[in-house]
Design an enzyme around this catalytic site. Structure first.
Site, PDB file in Angstrom:
ATOM      1  N   CYS A  20      -4.700   2.240  -3.757  1.00  0.00           N
ATOM      2  CA  CYS A  20      -3.481   2.812  -3.150  1.00  0.00           C
ATOM      3  C   CYS A  20      -2.302   1.854  -3.306  1.00  0.00           C
ATOM      4  O   CYS A  20      -1.493   1.700  -2.384  1.00  0.00           O
ATOM      5  CB  CYS A  20      -3.693   3.151  -1.670  1.00  0.00           C
ATOM      6  N   LYS A  75     -10.405  -0.854  10.619  1.00  0.00           N
ATOM      7  CA  LYS A  75     -10.498  -2.054   9.773  1.00  0.00           C
ATOM      8  C   LYS A  75     -10.793  -3.300  10.607  1.00  0.00           C
ATOM      9  O   LYS A  75     -10.866  -4.401  10.092  1.00  0.00           O
ATOM     10  CB  LYS A  75      -9.208  -2.231   8.965  1.00  0.00           C
ATOM     11  N   GLN A 131      -4.695  -5.243   6.884  1.00  0.00           N
ATOM     12  CA  GLN A 131      -5.715  -6.161   6.340  1.00  0.00           C
ATOM     13  C   GLN A 131      -5.671  -7.526   7.015  1.00  0.00           C
ATOM     14  O   GLN A 131      -6.294  -8.469   6.526  1.00  0.00           O
ATOM     15  CB  GLN A 131      -5.491  -6.342   4.828  1.00  0.00           C
ATOM     16  N   HIS A 163       0.878  -1.187   0.000  1.00  0.00           N
ATOM     17  CA  HIS A 163       0.000   0.000   0.000  1.00  0.00           C
ATOM     18  C   HIS A 163       0.908   1.228   0.000  1.00  0.00           C
ATOM     19  O   HIS A 163       2.016   1.189   0.534  1.00  0.00           O
ATOM     20  CB  HIS A 163      -0.834  -0.053   1.282  1.00  0.00           C
ATOM     21  N   ASP A 202       2.900  -4.549   8.083  1.00  0.00           N
ATOM     22  CA  ASP A 202       1.685  -3.747   7.925  1.00  0.00           C
ATOM     23  C   ASP A 202       0.511  -4.717   8.054  1.00  0.00           C
ATOM     24  O   ASP A 202       0.212  -5.471   7.125  1.00  0.00           O
ATOM     25  CB  ASP A 202       1.735  -3.063   6.553  1.00  0.00           C
TER      26      ASP A 202
END
Ligand code: PLP
Length: 424
Positions: free
Chosen positions: A381, A243, A220, A140, A217
């Site tokens: 993104c 999220k 998700q 991202h 990261d």
């Protein structure tokens, strides 16, 4: 249930799980899902962008302002101490979610983007010209641009490991990018654009051998399967509350304790200091050193409620539910003529990125919207990844625990309708 126990597990649902996916009893916990959109039943399949909030989280926000509101860490009065307790309890909830050894390893931030910028602006200060940061082609923008800014400041070099045609990290290329100058490997646990679940534990082992730190990261990942930072052996793990069914404007960064103790502060102000004088200031210990000013107290408390909520269902149960739905959605979409998946990795979380011959993803998104189906269309993104695949963007359906077979039915019917309208 044949539940995959971790994100790295094999996402192959049993038939019984597929049947269970038809019903998601948890949808009733989310008030917004009951509102019609464009006079249709809402099929919300844009969970990669943000998830909806259960009543318990909405109530936790309201309760905080109705019953507990005060500033934290600085009051002698009861309400301030009460608010501080709630905020610090939320920190413990985050530590529990990530299996961090200690709540003091968790810094509250605005979200994943701010977490990565924090690492770039604190730990990154130690970089020298020629040092390297290694990312992958599937990152991202928030795991690319902060490193570009850092490289511009320090003379460090940003490198990127290739992604295969199926959307997996090319491990041979990754190994060839690692060298004695690599100071940090920064990668997504789960790709927001492809759904690929990356082999983070293996990557961490390789990075360690090269003497590099690892930032994950987890934007998700955390809402979709259990995450264990100790098993992953990573140094930094970032995620966004919104999220994982929590509010916007709150997220967290796990930092390995031995690193956190040595990190210099980034933003200066109240709450992050030990003493201040015109001759010089000294800093607070632990995560507070990185939480200058009044933080998003209510947001942190409501994030704690969101974590309680997912843990009350059980992340393995959520993972099995989403994996069954993903398998069904994949099969049914591929049965449609002219539909191509972008991202066919062996291990995927609940993200289906696709192209439909003859229809631009934005047009598809607009037509699906008229049917009450909310998806995302565009580059997600992840422009370097789109360039890698030679496409401007994709249509993306991304799943959450409240999605049902009815949502998949609506998606498939909407794509069929778009194909008829476009005559393809
Ligand atoms: N990383 C990934 C993989 C994402 O999917 C996102 C958001 O979509 C981000 C980082 C940025 O998250 P936020 O905008 O909450 O900071």
């Amino acid at each position: 249930m044949n539940a995959p126990l971790t994100l790295e597990g094999v996402l192959r649902p049993a038939a019984a799980d597929q049947a269970a996916a038809a019903a998601a009893p948890w949808a009733a916990d989310f008030p917004i899902l009951a509102r019609p959109v464009r006079a249709r039943r809402l099929a919300y399949l844009d969970n990669g962008a943000t998830t909806q909030k259960p009543q318990g989280v909405i109530q936790a926000l309201a309760d905080f302002y109705e019953q507990s509101n005060a500033n934290i860490h600085r009051g002698v009065h009861w309400l301030s101490q009460h608010a501080t307790d709630l905020y610090e309890q939320a920190r413990s909830r985050v530590a529990g979610l990530l299996n961090a050894p200690n709540s003091q390893d968790v810094i509250f931030v605005r979200g994943t983007t701010e977490a990565i910028n924090l690492v770039a602006q604190t730990w990154g200060q130690s970089l020298a010209p020629g040092d390297e940061i290694l990312v992958t082609d599937m990152e991202h923008h928030s795991n690319i641009v902060p490193w570009q800014l850092l490289c511009a400041r320090t003379g460090a070099v940003l490198r990127h490991a290739r992604v295969t045609d199926s959307g997996e990290i090319d491990l041979d290329d990754f190994r060839s990018c690692l060298n004695a100058r690599t100071r940090l490997v920064a990668l997504a646990h789960v790709s927001n654009a492809l759904g690929t679940v990356n082999p983070v534990a293996e990557i961490t082992r390789l990075a360690r051998e090269a003497g590099a730190l690892v930032l994950v990261d987890g934007a998700q990942a955390v809402a979709h399967a259990p995450v264990d930072v100790q098993a992953l052996d990573c140094d930094f793990y970032a995620f966004s509350g919104h999220k994982i069914y929590g509010p916007t404007g709150i997220g967290a960064l796990y930092v390995r304790a031995s690193i956190l103790q040595k990190l210099a502060p980034w933003q200066g102000g109240g709450d992050m200091i030990h003493t201040v004088s015109f001759e010089g200031s000294t800093w607070a210990e632990g995560p507070q050193r990185f939480e200058a000013g009044t933080p998003n107290i209510a947001g942190a408390v409501a994030l704690g409620a969101a974590i309680d909520y997912v843990q009350s269902i059980g992340l393995p149960v959520i993972a099995a539910h989403e994996s069954a739905l993903l398998a069904e959605a994949t099969e049914r979409m591929l049965a449609l003529p002219g539909v191509r998946l972008v991202g066919t990795a062996r291990h995927k979380a609940g993200i289906l990125s696709f192209l439909v011959d003859g229809i631009h993803p934005h047009d598809l998104g607009t037509i699906l919207d008229t049917e009450g189906v909310a998806i995302r269309a565009g580059h997600h993104c992840a422009m370097p990844l789109m360039a890698r695949f030679g496409i401007p963007g994709t249509a993306r359906a991304s799943l959450a625990l409240y999605n049902t077979q009815a949502d998949i039915d609506a998606l498939v019917a909407g794509v069929r309708k778009a194909q008829k309208l476009f005559g393809v």
